[in-house]
Enzyme design. Structure first.
Site, PDB file in Angstrom:
ATOM      1  N   ASN A   1       0.879  -1.116   0.098  1.00  0.00           N
ATOM      2  CA  ASN A   1       0.190  -0.007   0.000  1.00  0.00           C
ATOM      3  C   ASN A   1       0.972   1.209  -0.037  1.00  0.00           C
ATOM      4  O   ASN A   1       1.628   1.537   1.033  1.00  0.00           O
ATOM      5  CB  ASN A   1      -0.766   0.037   1.111  1.00  0.00           C
TER       6      ASN A   1
ATOM      7  N   LYS B   1       0.150   4.496  -0.285  1.00  0.00           N
ATOM      8  CA  LYS B   1      -0.452   5.566   0.527  1.00  0.00           C
ATOM      9  C   LYS B   1      -0.315   6.743  -0.540  1.00  0.00           C
ATOM     10  O   LYS B   1      -0.380   6.505  -1.673  1.00  0.00           O
ATOM     11  CB  LYS B   1      -0.041   5.591   1.817  1.00  0.00           C
TER      12      LYS B   1
ATOM     13  N   HIS C   1      -9.348   0.691   5.778  1.00  0.00           N
ATOM     14  CA  HIS C   1      -7.936   1.103   6.009  1.00  0.00           C
ATOM     15  C   HIS C   1      -7.984   1.913   7.291  1.00  0.00           C
ATOM     16  O   HIS C   1      -8.721   2.771   7.426  1.00  0.00           O
ATOM     17  CB  HIS C   1      -7.046   1.397   5.068  1.00  0.00           C
TER      18      HIS C   1
ATOM     19  N   GLU D   1      -6.296   4.290   8.142  1.00  0.00           N
ATOM     20  CA  GLU D   1      -6.036   5.943   7.827  1.00  0.00           C
ATOM     21  C   GLU D   1      -7.495   6.378   7.374  1.00  0.00           C
ATOM     22  O   GLU D   1      -7.833   7.543   7.698  1.00  0.00           O
ATOM     23  CB  GLU D   1      -5.005   6.012   7.063  1.00  0.00           C
TER      24      GLU D   1
ATOM     25  N   GLU E   1      -4.590  -5.319  10.802  1.00  0.00           N
ATOM     26  CA  GLU E   1      -3.770  -4.407  11.068  1.00  0.00           C
ATOM     27  C   GLU E   1      -3.990  -3.625  12.387  1.00  0.00           C
ATOM     28  O   GLU E   1      -4.744  -2.905  12.490  1.00  0.00           O
ATOM     29  CB  GLU E   1      -3.951  -3.162   9.699  1.00  0.00           C
TER      30      GLU E   1
ATOM     31  N   GLY F   1       3.113   2.038  10.824  1.00  0.00           N
ATOM     32  CA  GLY F   1       3.809   3.078  10.657  1.00  0.00           C
ATOM     33  C   GLY F   1       4.467   3.487  11.875  1.00  0.00           C
ATOM     34  O   GLY F   1       5.144   4.611  11.778  1.00  0.00           O
TER      35      GLY F   1
ATOM     36  N   SER G   1       4.005  -2.319  10.165  1.00  0.00           N
ATOM     37  CA  SER G   1       5.535  -2.441  10.252  1.00  0.00           C
ATOM     38  C   SER G   1       6.179  -3.906   9.963  1.00  0.00           C
ATOM     39  O   SER G   1       6.959  -4.236  10.585  1.00  0.00           O
ATOM     40  CB  SER G   1       5.938  -2.107  11.735  1.00  0.00           C
TER      41      SER G   1
HETATM   42  C1  PEP Z   1      -0.463  -0.028   6.341  1.00  0.00           C
HETATM   43  O1  PEP Z   1      -0.708   1.036   6.387  1.00  0.00           O
HETATM   44  O2  PEP Z   1      -1.270  -0.717   5.675  1.00  0.00           O
HETATM   45  C2  PEP Z   1       0.927  -0.642   6.847  1.00  0.00           C
HETATM   46  C3  PEP Z   1       0.959  -1.910   7.263  1.00  0.00           C
HETATM   47  O3  PEP Z   1       1.782   0.271   7.045  1.00  0.00           O
HETATM   48  P1  PEP Z   1       3.304  -0.011   7.524  1.00  0.00           P
HETATM   49  O4  PEP Z   1       3.720  -1.332   7.169  1.00  0.00           O
HETATM   50  O5  PEP Z   1       4.170   1.159   7.371  1.00  0.00           O
HETATM   51  O6  PEP Z   1       3.057  -0.192   9.056  1.00  0.00           O
END
Ligand code: PEP
Length: 248
Positions: free
Chosen positions: A10, A12, A94, A96, A164, A170, A210
């Site tokens: 992703n 973003k 998601h 966000e 997630e 992040g 992450s």
């Molecule tokens: C995400 O936003 O789907 C995600 C997993 O981000 P990150 O890998 O940066 O934590």
């Protein structure tokens, strides 16, 4: 049951057009092995990224969609438009979009239904905030977000759940292998209650938060972890392919 791992990036709100095409090209060239691979660039680069990966096994995805078919919805993008530029999977829910763009469950559910109705692969994201983990409501939060999905879904291959934990996205803080497995097992059980055991056994459940080349093997080795949704580490071909290659 054997499920093909699905590793999706992703991107973003990142990359220029040139960077997006270069990253997609490098990922297409470096994708080998058993995992299915997908990349979700910003909307405006979907067409160019689809062209860059044409002929490869890499799937192109969208980070969002609007549920209406067409009309006066300024700024929005329909599933038909996404299909038209080569999209085969779409993210909904998601964190966000839920917590920064303040999307409500009803809207997330309408988007998820529109994706499935169009025959695209739905990657539906669920996960708890830190205070929810701390107050013991992780399963309840995930359950409520799973409840956004339609009552019936014809094909389990068209549904992917991304677990997630919001506190891991992040932040550099990853769920332990055991924490991920515990919630993934809960999610599979919840899917079995709603859609039946055979259906639930066939659904891929990705971990996101992450994930990096050095923690991917442990997470992907868990019984109910069938891939990853990758944010930060998806923006460099080397780190993304490191995760892809960790999937067995
Ligand atoms: C995400 O936003 O789907 C995600 C997993 O981000 P990150 O890998 O940066 O934590």
């Amino acid at each position: 049951m054997a499920r093909t791992p699905f590793i999706a990036g992703n991107w973003k709100m990142n990359t220029t057009k040139a960077e997006a095409v270069a990253l997609a090209t490098a990922i297409a060239a470096g994708t080998k092995g058993p995992a299915e691979v997908g990349i979700a660039p910003p909307f405006v680069y979907l067409d160019a990224v689809s062209a860059a990966v044409k002929g490869s096994a890499v799937k192109v995805g969208a980070q969002d969609v609007y549920f209406e078919k067409s009309g006066a919805f300024t700024g929005e993008i329909s599933v038909a438009m996404l299909k038209d530029v080569g999209v085969s999977f779409v993210l909904t829910g998601h964190s966000e979009r839920r917590h920064v763009l303040m999307e409500k469950p009803e809207l997330v559910g309408k988007k998820a239904a529109a994706v499935l109705d169009a025959g695209l692969i739905l990657v539906h994201c669920v996960g708890e905030k830190l205070e929810e983990r701390d107050n013991g409501t992780t399963f309840a939060v995930c359950q409520a977000q799973l409840d956004e999905l339609p009552a019936t879904i014809a094909d389990p291959a068209k549904l992917v759940i991304a677990y997630e934990p919001v506190w891991a996205i992040g932040t550099g803080r990853t769920a332990t292998d055991a924490q991920a497995q515990e919630v993934h097992a809960y999610i599979r059980g919840a899917l079995a209650k709603k859609y039946g055991k055979d259906f639930a056994d066939a659904v891929r459940i990705q971990y996101g938060g992450s994930m990096k080349p050095d923690n991917a093997a442990g997470l992907l080795g868990q019984t109910d972890v069938d891939g990853g949704l990758i944010g930060g580490a998806a923006l460099k071909a080397e780190s993304f392919l490191g995760i892809v290659n960790a999937a067995k």
